[in-house]
Structures are given as structure tokens and as C-alpha cells.
Design a protein around this motif. Sequence first.
Motif, PDB file in Angstrom:
ATOM      1  N   GLY A 116      -2.697  -2.808  -3.999  1.00  8.85           N
ATOM      2  CA  GLY A 116      -2.399  -3.227  -5.372  1.00  8.85           C
ATOM      3  C   GLY A 116      -2.606  -4.724  -5.569  1.00  8.85           C
ATOM      4  N   THR A 117      -2.128  -5.506  -4.629  1.00  2.38           N
ATOM      5  CA  THR A 117      -2.293  -6.959  -4.692  1.00  2.38           C
ATOM      6  C   THR A 117      -3.759  -7.343  -4.616  1.00  2.38           C
ATOM      7  OG1 THR A 117      -0.144  -7.244  -3.629  1.00  2.38           O
ATOM      8  CG2 THR A 117      -1.627  -9.135  -3.615  1.00  2.38           C
ATOM      9  N   ILE A 118      -4.503  -6.679  -3.783  1.00  2.00           N
ATOM     10  CA  ILE A 118      -5.930  -6.975  -3.629  1.00  2.00           C
ATOM     11  C   ILE A 118      -6.680  -6.654  -4.916  1.00  2.00           C
ATOM     12  CG2 ILE A 118      -8.031  -6.305  -2.399  1.00  2.00           C
ATOM     13  CD1 ILE A 118      -6.188  -5.864   0.084  1.00  2.00           C
ATOM     14  N   ILE A 119      -6.391  -5.531  -5.522  1.00  2.23           N
ATOM     15  CA  ILE A 119      -7.079  -5.138  -6.759  1.00  2.23           C
ATOM     16  C   ILE A 119      -6.756  -6.116  -7.889  1.00  2.23           C
ATOM     17  CG2 ILE A 119      -7.162  -3.371  -8.559  1.00  2.23           C
ATOM     18  CD1 ILE A 119      -6.880  -1.285  -6.318  1.00  2.23           C
ATOM     19  N   VAL A 120      -5.491  -6.462  -8.049  1.00  3.65           N
ATOM     20  CA  VAL A 120      -5.097  -7.404  -9.098  1.00  3.65           C
ATOM     21  C   VAL A 120      -5.746  -8.774  -8.855  1.00  3.65           C
ATOM     22  CG1 VAL A 120      -3.143  -8.676 -10.082  1.00  3.65           C
ATOM     23  CG2 VAL A 120      -2.962  -6.222  -9.679  1.00  3.65           C
ATOM     24  N   ILE A 156      -6.483  -1.098   8.664  1.00  2.00           N
ATOM     25  CA  ILE A 156      -6.434  -0.112   7.580  1.00  2.00           C
ATOM     26  C   ILE A 156      -5.024  -0.033   7.002  1.00  2.00           C
ATOM     27  CG2 ILE A 156      -6.718   2.344   7.021  1.00  2.00           C
ATOM     28  CD1 ILE A 156      -9.371   1.188   7.569  1.00  2.00           C
ATOM     29  N   GLY A 157      -4.028  -0.127   7.844  1.00  3.10           N
ATOM     30  CA  GLY A 157      -2.641  -0.086   7.379  1.00  3.10           C
ATOM     31  C   GLY A 157      -2.316  -1.266   6.485  1.00  3.10           C
ATOM     32  N   TRP A 158      -2.801  -2.445   6.866  1.00  2.00           N
ATOM     33  CA  TRP A 158      -2.565  -3.643   6.056  1.00  2.00           C
ATOM     34  C   TRP A 158      -3.260  -3.523   4.704  1.00  2.00           C
ATOM     35  CZ3 TRP A 158      -5.647  -7.381   3.841  1.00  2.00           C
ATOM     36  CH2 TRP A 158      -4.994  -8.502   3.363  1.00  2.00           C
ATOM     37  N   LEU A 159      -4.503  -3.018   4.701  1.00  2.00           N
ATOM     38  CA  LEU A 159      -5.242  -2.840   3.451  1.00  2.00           C
ATOM     39  C   LEU A 159      -4.534  -1.862   2.527  1.00  2.00           C
ATOM     40  CD1 LEU A 159      -8.977  -2.781   4.580  1.00  2.00           C
ATOM     41  CD2 LEU A 159      -7.858  -4.496   3.176  1.00  2.00           C
ATOM     42  N   SER A 160      -4.081  -0.752   3.057  1.00  2.00           N
ATOM     43  CA  SER A 160      -3.417   0.244   2.214  1.00  2.00           C
ATOM     44  C   SER A 160      -2.066  -0.264   1.715  1.00  2.00           C
ATOM     45  CB  SER A 160      -3.259   1.563   2.960  1.00  2.00           C
ATOM     46  OG  SER A 160      -2.415   1.402   4.077  1.00  2.00           O
ATOM     47  N   ALA A 161      -1.389  -1.079   2.514  1.00  2.00           N
ATOM     48  CA  ALA A 161      -0.095  -1.619   2.092  1.00  2.00           C
ATOM     49  C   ALA A 161      -0.260  -2.679   1.002  1.00  2.00           C
ATOM     50  CB  ALA A 161       0.635  -2.218   3.287  1.00  2.00           C
ATOM     51  N   ASN A 162      -1.387  -3.350   0.971  1.00  4.33           N
ATOM     52  CA  ASN A 162      -1.608  -4.447   0.021  1.00  4.33           C
ATOM     53  C   ASN A 162      -2.708  -4.136  -0.990  1.00  4.33           C
ATOM     54  OD1 ASN A 162       0.252  -6.425   1.136  1.00  4.33           O
ATOM     55  ND2 ASN A 162      -1.083  -6.356   2.915  1.00  4.33           N
TER      56      ASN A 162
END
Length: 56
Positions: A10-14, A2-8
Motif C-alpha cells: 500500500g505504501t509503495i503504491i501510494v 517478497i514478505g517485505w513487498l507484500s507488507a508494504n
Amino acid sequence: MIGWLSANLGTIIVSVILIAVVGLIIYKMIKDKKEGRSSCSHGCQNCAMKGTCHRK
């Protein structure tokens, strides 16, 4: 995880948006090719590819 997802996030959405746009462009190109449309809007008289673009 979950921490990795929240940290990234913006990159995932773009990345997802870019993949969707590229997918739609490829879909449109394939659809146009099947319908016999050309990507150029100019006449074929002076085109170097005039013999290969519009095969009948």
C-alpha cells in the motif's frame, strides 16, 4: 524480500502515485515556462513581480 513487498504494498503504491503526480506537475510548469505562460491569471498592473514575470 517478497514478505517485505507484500507488507508494504500500500505504501509503495501510494508513493509511486504521488511521485508520478509531482513529476507531471513539474513537467507542466517547465512546459508552461518555455512557452512563456504565467501561473497567475491576474493582470500585471498591481503585481509586485511585474518586472520579472514577463520578460521579453
